[in-house]
Write a protein that holds these residues in place. Structure first.
Motif: not given
Length: 394
Positions: A140-168
């Motif tokens: 993730l980039e949040s905000p992104t480069n260059p259109t400043l998109k914002v992601s819900d890091i907490e929500r995506i991290a919860a999804i990642a944990k259920s699949f044993n994936a790391l959030v960068v």
């Protein structure tokens, strides 16, 4: 949680040998040992250096992590994290990604069997369509480069944990002043130290920050084995920059909000991308996870959606200097389609929202009213240029 500036600047110890209040620059390649393997914690400068160690401890403190590692560039830091992967692993990456990261993913790591899915992560549920047992990283980039998109890091991290994936999380645009990704569930934080951490456009650097010992051991091994370290002089410059980080970023965020508000009201501007505006898609998420500070970078498109119109603007500013990079004390302006994101194919670039006329500005520490006047006169010149071009076409 906001950064305590007092604790930050006093987390750097006074030099115990001399009492120097500034961290010394240890410009040395090697260290004398008392006996084979018996030394003062340092044996060879690729493996460790006291100046670099001070910087790494400072950045770990800054992000609330356990360990940080300094690299020669931001891309070297990204490369180190990718080296955690093996052939057959998969990455889910934000679609509006930094052009250098896209180039590294696509032209270097793809041939080693690393598959990347580019996803619009502004809707967290989109991640569920691609995540599987092969997914090792969500990038993730949040905000992104260059259109400043914002992601819900907490929500995506919860999804990642259920699949044993790391959030960068690439935290370059927000900076630690505005956003603390570890508190939102991230596992690894990336920084281009070239930008806000350094803050003076006088160095290139990259940082990887982790919050557990297992990842720390892996990244440290990769740093030493691959050798893409940051030299002691640049480490010292980066330390010096970080000491004024909160002052600079707070000022830049305040200025950017004023500039973004002006741009949104201008009749030559089509769309303004800035998380601090209520019109931004994920403004509420940004307000929640960025401590009420929305960064110093703004992107916008022109109603005359052409590279020619963008060129007419970016070549006619006075205070905004036409250059790549961002986060410095001097304001910068660029055309991502022709500069920072040129390596991304036009079709893919347009799909992620990077229009031909997209312009990215980085607000420095100048007076907001001066920057607004500068953009105002440049927008007039861009409008005149567009009118002339249209007349010539008839």
């Amino acid at each position: 949680m906001s950064i305590n500036t007092t604790q930050l600047i006093h987390s750097l110890p006074v030099d115990p040998l001399t009492g120097s209040i500034s961290v010394p620059i240890y410009q040395t390649a090697t260290f004398v040992q008392d006996a084979p393997g018996v030394h003062k914690g340092f044996d060879y400068a690729r493996s460790n250096n006291p100046t670099r160690a001070a910087l790494e401890q400072l950045v770990a403190h800054l992000e609330g992590g356990t360990n940080a590692y300094a690299f020669a560039t931001g891309l070297a830091a990204i490369d180190a994290v990718l080296k955690l992967l093996s052939a057959g692993d998969e990455i889910i990456a934000v679609d509006d990604i930094y052009g250098g990261a896209y180039r590294l993913f696509t032209h270097v790591y793809a041939k080693f069997g690393i598959k990347v899915h580019y996803v619009d992560t502004t809707e967290a549920d989109n991640v569920l369509q691609y995540i599987n047992e092969k997914t090792k990283l969500i990038w993730l980039e949040s905000p992104t480069n260059p259109t400043l998109k914002v992601s819900d890091i907490e929500r995506i991290a919860a999804i990642a944990k259920s699949f044993n994936a790391l959030v960068v999380v690439d935290n370059t645009f927000a900076s630690p002043v505005a956003q603390q990704p570890f508190q939102l569930g991230a596992d690894i934080i990336i920084h281009s130290g070239t930008k806000y951490l350094g803050g003076h456009s006088d160095l290139v650097a990259g940082l990887v920050v982790v919050n557990n010992t297992e990842l720390a051991d892996q990244i440290k091994f990769i740093q030493n084995a691959s050798g893409g370290i940051l030299g002691p002089n640049d480490c010292w410059l980066l330390i010096r920059g970080i000491e004024t980080l909160t002052l600079r970023v707070t000022r830049q965020c305040e200025t950017a909000l004023q500039v973004a508000t002006f741009l949104e009201s201008h009749d030559a501007v089509a769309t303004v991308y800035y998380p601090g505006l209520s019109s931004h898609k994920n403004h509420e998420i940004a307000a929640r996870q960025q401590n009420g500070l929305f960064g110093g970078v703004i992107s916008f498109t022109l109603k005359e959606d052409t590279e020619a119109a963008a060129n007419a603007l970016v070549t006619n500013t006075q205070y905004f200097k036409l250059a790549e990079s961002l986060g410095g004390v001097k304001s910068l302006i660029c055309s991502p389609p022709q500069m920072t994101h040129k390596s991304i194919p036009r079709e893919k670039r347009l799909q992620s929202g990077v229009a031909d006329s997209l312009i990215r500005i980085s607000c420095g520490i100048e007076e907001a009213e001066d920057l607004i006047k500068d953009l105002e006169q440049a927008l007039v010149k861009a409008q005149v240029s567009a009118t002339v071009t249209a007349a010539q076409a008839v």
